[in-house]
Write an enzyme that holds these catalytic residues in place. Sequence first.
Site, PDB file in Angstrom:
ATOM      1  N   LYS A  53      44.136 -34.579  31.473  1.00 57.78           N
ATOM      2  CA  LYS A  53      44.543 -35.648  30.550  1.00 57.78           C
ATOM      3  C   LYS A  53      44.257 -37.016  31.169  1.00 57.78           C
ATOM      4  CE  LYS A  53      47.881 -32.643  28.359  1.00 57.78           C
ATOM      5  NZ  LYS A  53      49.210 -32.054  28.359  1.00 57.78           N
ATOM      6  N   GLN A  97      55.188 -33.052  30.109  1.00 60.62           N
ATOM      7  CA  GLN A  97      54.392 -31.836  30.273  1.00 60.62           C
ATOM      8  C   GLN A  97      55.302 -30.601  30.285  1.00 60.62           C
ATOM      9  OE1 GLN A  97      50.933 -31.704  30.416  1.00 60.62           O
ATOM     10  NE2 GLN A  97      51.237 -29.489  30.291  1.00 60.62           N
ATOM     11  N   ASP A 120      52.736 -36.010  21.383  1.00 62.88           N
ATOM     12  CA  ASP A 120      52.597 -34.547  21.312  1.00 62.88           C
ATOM     13  C   ASP A 120      53.067 -34.022  19.957  1.00 62.88           C
ATOM     14  OD1 ASP A 120      51.386 -33.185  23.356  1.00 62.88           O
ATOM     15  OD2 ASP A 120      53.182 -33.055  24.614  1.00 62.88           O
TER      16      ASP A 120
END
Length: 281
Positions: A53, A97, A120
């Site tokens: 990322k 994460q 997300d």
Amino acid sequence: MAAILIDGRAVAAKWKGDLALQAAELSADGTEPHLAVVLVGDNAASQVYVRNKENACRKAGIRSTVIRLAEDCDQEQLENTVRSLNDDAGVHGILVQLPLPRHLDEAAVLRLIDPNKDVDGFHAMNSGRLMNGQKGFIPCTPLGVMKLLEAYDIPVSGKHAVVIGRSNIVGKPMAMLLLAADATVTVCHSKTENLKELVRQADIVVAAVGRAAFVTADMIKPGAVVIDVGINRVDGAIVGDVDPAAAEAAGYLTPVPGGVGQMTIAMLLHNTLEAVREYGR
Ligand code: NAP
């Protein structure tokens, strides 16, 4: 006849090129897009995902900051980190994460992320918006699948789509997106009876199970579109949920690697730029 392989690398590269131009425009207008990633502990796979990322952000001209917390950090420390990112006007996107170490309450952390920075798309506000057909952040992997279908002009309206898997991250939002695109959607999971028969009826199959070779050639209706979301490690190699032999029956197939996975990061960049455009200036 062998399936057409959907080239996720090529589609993602096109997206990333366009997104880099958009990021440059936003920066030139005075707002440098900024994604903050919170990484707890030292899970090897998570380290790789976060590094990917960071690299993708750098290449696209998006600033990224990784906040690393120790494996044994407590809930309060993690929540305070998210709170400070929520309050930081210079941060447009926040990503925690997953998975978190087992002692931490994942749902509570996701609930805390400002829905307007939730790139997300895992906050209940954004799942609710998706459910209600309102604008919001859509989880990156299912959004990437929809963009792959669009890139290959694969019709969805009126088709029977079977999604295998019902996670909040992939299966459920995938089903919602297909439904919004006017597919007739069946969602299968570990308690589904007659799964093979259901999959055999599908014009579009999305496999998001997490089991290597779960979908076999005999389960595929000839010519069906088969989207393989799975990422499984077998003898050191990365394989999907679909047996590669399914290519003999399918009309289209996403390879693993080189299919859906490539789109996930591209959609994260996309959502980060959306966060700037919608809420960040
Ligand atoms: P997950 O949370 O473990 O969900 C797996 C789903 O599969 C569950 O809904 C489960 O059903 C269902 N399932 C498990 N065994 C089954 C069986 N025997 N028959 C039918 N359904 C079964 O996984 P996830 O996060 O959705 O991820 C799924 C896969 O996609 C994983 O391989 C993951 O690594 C991969 N993934 C890839 C990307 C990417 O960028 N390509 C992104 C995210 C995830 P129950 O609900 O009944 O337990």
